[in-house]
Motif scaffolding. Structure first.
Motif, PDB file in Angstrom:
ATOM      1  N   TYR A   6       0.827  -1.204   0.000  1.00 13.88           N
ATOM      2  CA  TYR A   6       0.000   0.000   0.000  1.00 13.88           C
ATOM      3  C   TYR A   6       0.864   1.258   0.000  1.00 13.88           C
ATOM      4  O   TYR A   6       2.067   1.201   0.274  1.00 13.88           O
ATOM      5  CB  TYR A   6      -0.924   0.009   1.224  1.00 13.88           C
ATOM      6  N   GLN A   7       0.236   2.397  -0.299  1.00 10.23           N
ATOM      7  CA  GLN A   7       0.895   3.699  -0.208  1.00 10.23           C
ATOM      8  C   GLN A   7       0.453   4.389   1.067  1.00 10.23           C
ATOM      9  O   GLN A   7      -0.735   4.388   1.413  1.00 10.23           O
ATOM     10  CB  GLN A   7       0.561   4.564  -1.419  1.00 10.23           C
ATOM     11  N   ASP A   8       1.425   4.990   1.767  1.00  7.43           N
ATOM     12  CA  ASP A   8       1.118   5.693   3.005  1.00  7.43           C
ATOM     13  C   ASP A   8       0.717   7.145   2.715  1.00  7.43           C
ATOM     14  O   ASP A   8       0.565   7.537   1.553  1.00  7.43           O
ATOM     15  CB  ASP A   8       2.294   5.597   3.985  1.00  7.43           C
ATOM     16  N   THR A  11       2.649   9.077   0.233  1.00  9.55           N
ATOM     17  CA  THR A  11       2.636   8.366  -1.047  1.00  9.55           C
ATOM     18  C   THR A  11       3.874   7.483  -1.244  1.00  9.55           C
ATOM     19  O   THR A  11       4.268   7.197  -2.370  1.00  9.55           O
ATOM     20  CB  THR A  11       2.441   9.298  -2.268  1.00  9.55           C
ATOM     21  N   GLU A  12       4.477   7.040  -0.138  1.00  6.85           N
ATOM     22  CA  GLU A  12       5.558   6.071  -0.214  1.00  6.85           C
ATOM     23  C   GLU A  12       4.965   4.669  -0.105  1.00  6.85           C
ATOM     24  O   GLU A  12       3.934   4.464   0.537  1.00  6.85           O
ATOM     25  CB  GLU A  12       6.574   6.294   0.915  1.00  6.85           C
ATOM     26  N   TRP A  13       5.618   3.709  -0.755  1.00  5.59           N
ATOM     27  CA  TRP A  13       5.143   2.332  -0.764  1.00  5.59           C
ATOM     28  C   TRP A  13       5.623   1.586   0.470  1.00  5.59           C
ATOM     29  O   TRP A  13       6.777   1.717   0.878  1.00  5.59           O
ATOM     30  CB  TRP A  13       5.622   1.616  -2.025  1.00  5.59           C
ATOM     31  N   TYR A  33       9.059   3.355   0.677  1.00 10.37           N
ATOM     32  CA  TYR A  33       9.863   3.313  -0.538  1.00 10.37           C
ATOM     33  C   TYR A  33       9.253   4.218  -1.588  1.00 10.37           C
ATOM     34  O   TYR A  33       8.039   4.248  -1.761  1.00 10.37           O
ATOM     35  CB  TYR A  33       9.916   1.882  -1.100  1.00 10.37           C
ATOM     36  N   LYS A  34      10.083   4.948  -2.296  1.00 11.78           N
ATOM     37  CA  LYS A  34       9.602   5.826  -3.363  1.00 11.78           C
ATOM     38  C   LYS A  34       9.064   5.005  -4.530  1.00 11.78           C
ATOM     39  O   LYS A  34       8.069   5.359  -5.144  1.00 11.78           O
ATOM     40  CB  LYS A  34      10.713   6.745  -3.861  1.00 11.78           C
ATOM     41  N   ALA A  39       9.469  -1.857  -2.770  1.00 12.89           N
ATOM     42  CA  ALA A  39       8.654  -2.491  -1.727  1.00 12.89           C
ATOM     43  C   ALA A  39       8.367  -3.946  -2.089  1.00 12.89           C
ATOM     44  O   ALA A  39       8.434  -4.834  -1.222  1.00 12.89           O
ATOM     45  CB  ALA A  39       7.354  -1.719  -1.529  1.00 12.89           C
ATOM     46  N   VAL A  40       8.089  -4.204  -3.346  1.00 12.36           N
ATOM     47  CA  VAL A  40       7.865  -5.578  -3.799  1.00 12.36           C
ATOM     48  C   VAL A  40       9.131  -6.409  -3.593  1.00 12.36           C
ATOM     49  O   VAL A  40       9.072  -7.571  -3.180  1.00 12.36           O
ATOM     50  CB  VAL A  40       7.411  -5.604  -5.281  1.00 12.36           C
TER      51      VAL A  40
END
Length: 67
Positions: A6-8, A11-13, A33-34, A39-40
């Motif tokens: 998800y994005q926080d 808008t970071e992953w 993560y940008k 993130a994956v």
């Protein structure tokens, strides 16, 4: 268990690993993560190392022993 990606609010992953009860968070990315792919990658690292990860126990005297 399942991973949630998800994005926080910045808008970071991020990712989190949710227990089978769909409530408890077992682990999370610990950082944002940008790039979604980063993130994956964190998810994949976690998925691939669980079965082979060594467990160490810290003793009261501060020493460590492998389990």
């Amino acid at each position: 268990m399942k991973f949630e990606l998800y994005q926080d609010s910045k808008t970071e992953w991020r990712w989190r690993l949710i227990a089978d009860n769909n409530v408890d968070v077992v682990a999370d990315s610990g950082e944002g993560y940008k790039a979604k792919q980063d993130a994956v990658h964190g998810i994949n690292l976690t998925k691939n190392t669980v079965a082979t990860t060594v467990v160490w126990e810290r003793k009261p005297d501060g020493s460590w022993t492998q389990q």
